[in-house]
Design a protein around this motif. Structure first.
Motif, mmCIF file in Angstrom:
data_model
loop_
_atom_site.group_PDB
_atom_site.id
_atom_site.type_symbol
_atom_site.label_atom_id
_atom_site.label_comp_id
_atom_site.label_asym_id
_atom_site.label_seq_id
_atom_site.Cartn_x
_atom_site.Cartn_y
_atom_site.Cartn_z
ATOM 1 N N GLU A 151 -9.662 -6.168 9.290
ATOM 2 C CA GLU A 151 -9.099 -5.590 8.066
ATOM 3 C C GLU A 151 -7.949 -6.454 7.555
ATOM 4 O OE1 GLU A 151 -9.390 -2.703 6.093
ATOM 5 O OE2 GLU A 151 -11.390 -2.816 6.959
ATOM 6 N N PRO A 152 -7.912 -6.719 6.258
ATOM 7 C CA PRO A 152 -6.763 -7.440 5.733
ATOM 8 C C PRO A 152 -5.492 -6.598 5.865
ATOM 9 C CG PRO A 152 -8.371 -6.967 3.985
ATOM 10 C CD PRO A 152 -8.857 -6.310 5.223
ATOM 11 N N TYR B 299 -2.666 -6.786 3.832
ATOM 12 C CA TYR B 299 -1.850 -7.152 2.688
ATOM 13 C C TYR B 299 -0.715 -6.151 2.527
ATOM 14 C CZ TYR B 299 -6.338 -9.380 1.512
ATOM 15 O OH TYR B 299 -7.500 -10.081 1.530
ATOM 16 N N ASP C 282 3.457 -2.659 -5.763
ATOM 17 C CA ASP C 282 2.821 -2.335 -7.042
ATOM 18 C C ASP C 282 3.683 -2.835 -8.197
ATOM 19 O OD1 ASP C 282 0.645 -1.105 -5.949
ATOM 20 O OD2 ASP C 282 1.569 0.886 -5.941
ATOM 21 N N VAL D 146 -3.445 -12.655 0.783
ATOM 22 C CA VAL D 146 -4.542 -12.088 -0.008
ATOM 23 C C VAL D 146 -5.628 -13.146 -0.207
ATOM 24 C CG1 VAL D 146 -5.187 -11.185 -2.283
ATOM 25 C CG2 VAL D 146 -3.078 -10.401 -1.187
ATOM 26 N N ASN E 93 -12.013 -11.829 -2.000
ATOM 27 C CA ASN E 93 -12.222 -10.441 -1.560
ATOM 28 C C ASN E 93 -12.388 -9.525 -2.780
ATOM 29 O OD1 ASN E 93 -11.976 -7.841 -0.602
ATOM 30 N ND2 ASN E 93 -10.202 -8.258 0.719
ATOM 31 N N ALA F 275 -13.605 -6.568 -3.137
ATOM 32 C CA ALA F 275 -13.230 -5.161 -2.946
ATOM 33 C C ALA F 275 -11.748 -4.962 -3.260
ATOM 34 C CB ALA F 275 -13.541 -4.717 -1.522
ATOM 35 N N TRP F 276 -10.948 -5.953 -2.905
ATOM 36 C CA TRP F 276 -9.510 -5.882 -3.200
ATOM 37 C C TRP F 276 -9.233 -6.302 -4.641
ATOM 38 C CZ3 TRP F 276 -5.031 -4.055 -1.293
ATOM 39 C CH2 TRP F 276 -3.844 -4.561 -1.810
ATOM 40 N N MET F 277 -9.763 -7.466 -5.013
ATOM 41 C CA MET F 277 -9.398 -8.073 -6.294
ATOM 42 C C MET F 277 -9.832 -7.233 -7.490
ATOM 43 S SD MET F 277 -7.517 -10.653 -5.803
ATOM 44 C CE MET F 277 -7.560 -11.559 -7.363
ATOM 45 N N THR G 136 -9.635 -4.193 -7.791
ATOM 46 C CA THR G 136 -8.692 -3.096 -8.020
ATOM 47 C C THR G 136 -7.383 -3.609 -8.630
ATOM 48 O OG1 THR G 136 -7.541 -3.283 -5.889
ATOM 49 C CG2 THR G 136 -9.548 -1.942 -5.923
ATOM 50 N N ARG G 137 -7.255 -4.926 -8.813
ATOM 51 C CA ARG G 137 -5.995 -5.500 -9.288
ATOM 52 C C ARG G 137 -6.060 -5.799 -10.780
ATOM 53 N NH1 ARG G 137 -3.561 -3.544 -5.672
ATOM 54 N NH2 ARG G 137 -1.824 -4.969 -5.386
#
Ligand code: HEC
Length: 133
Positions: A21-22, A24, A28, A75, A79, A81-83, A85-86
């Motif tokens: 798992e990352p 990070y 926010d 980061v 990825n 799945a992460w990116m 959401t940004r």
């Protein structure tokens, strides 16, 4: 005996999963950043963004944005799945302002020691977006 081996394996595989798992730790963006949009997304902007990304960011984030196998706090821009959401404003905020005193992620904006223009930071964000897999 068998039961012990079973639970041993369970715990072992659980810790492997956890290690993958990352980790990070990214603050926010405040609202005034989160709402920003990127005006520098042309082919030319991407080329410039790539040049500066390779110069300043690739050492940590990886040449293709794959992150750092030895440092799970970095980061990985691949990825999705992460990116996904940004927001652009979120990415700009961290690139311009850094991720805080406890992070290796420094500030690159005009008011920072690195002193890149907002335009240059946006161009790097444009390039980062092309690395998502
Ligand atoms: C010394 C290593 C290092 C360098 C060099 C570096 N970063 Fe980072 N970066 C990090 C780390 C670590 C994080 C995640 C924060 C944390 O977990 O502490 C991060 C996070 C980010 C994020 C994630 C923001 C989010 O909201 O998900 C962006 C965008 C970013 N960096 C952009 C850049 C850009 C652009 C450059 C080059 C101008 C750069 N970074 C250079 C270490 C680095």
């Amino acid at each position: 005996m068998l039961k012990n081996i079973f639970f041993g394996l369970l715990i072992f595989s659980g810790s492997l999963l956890f290690a993958a798992e990352p980790l990070y730790n990214v603050p926010d963006a405040p609202a005034e950043y989160a709402e920003m949009t990127n005006a520098f997304t042309s082919q030319k902007d991407l080329e410039i963004g790539k040049k500066y990304y390779q110069k300043e960011c690739a050492d940590c984030h990886g040449e293709s944005g794959e992150g750092d196998a030895d440092d799970k706090s970095v980061v990985a821009f691949t990825n999705s799945a992460w990116m996904n959401t940004r927001s652009d404003g979120q990415l700009f905020y961290i690139a311009a302002e850094g991720a805080g005193e406890d992070s290796d992620m420094e500030a690159y904006g005009p008011w920072s020691e690195m002193g890149y223009s907002e335009k240059r930071v946006w161009q790097m964000i444009s390039y980062i977006r092309t690395l998502i897999k």
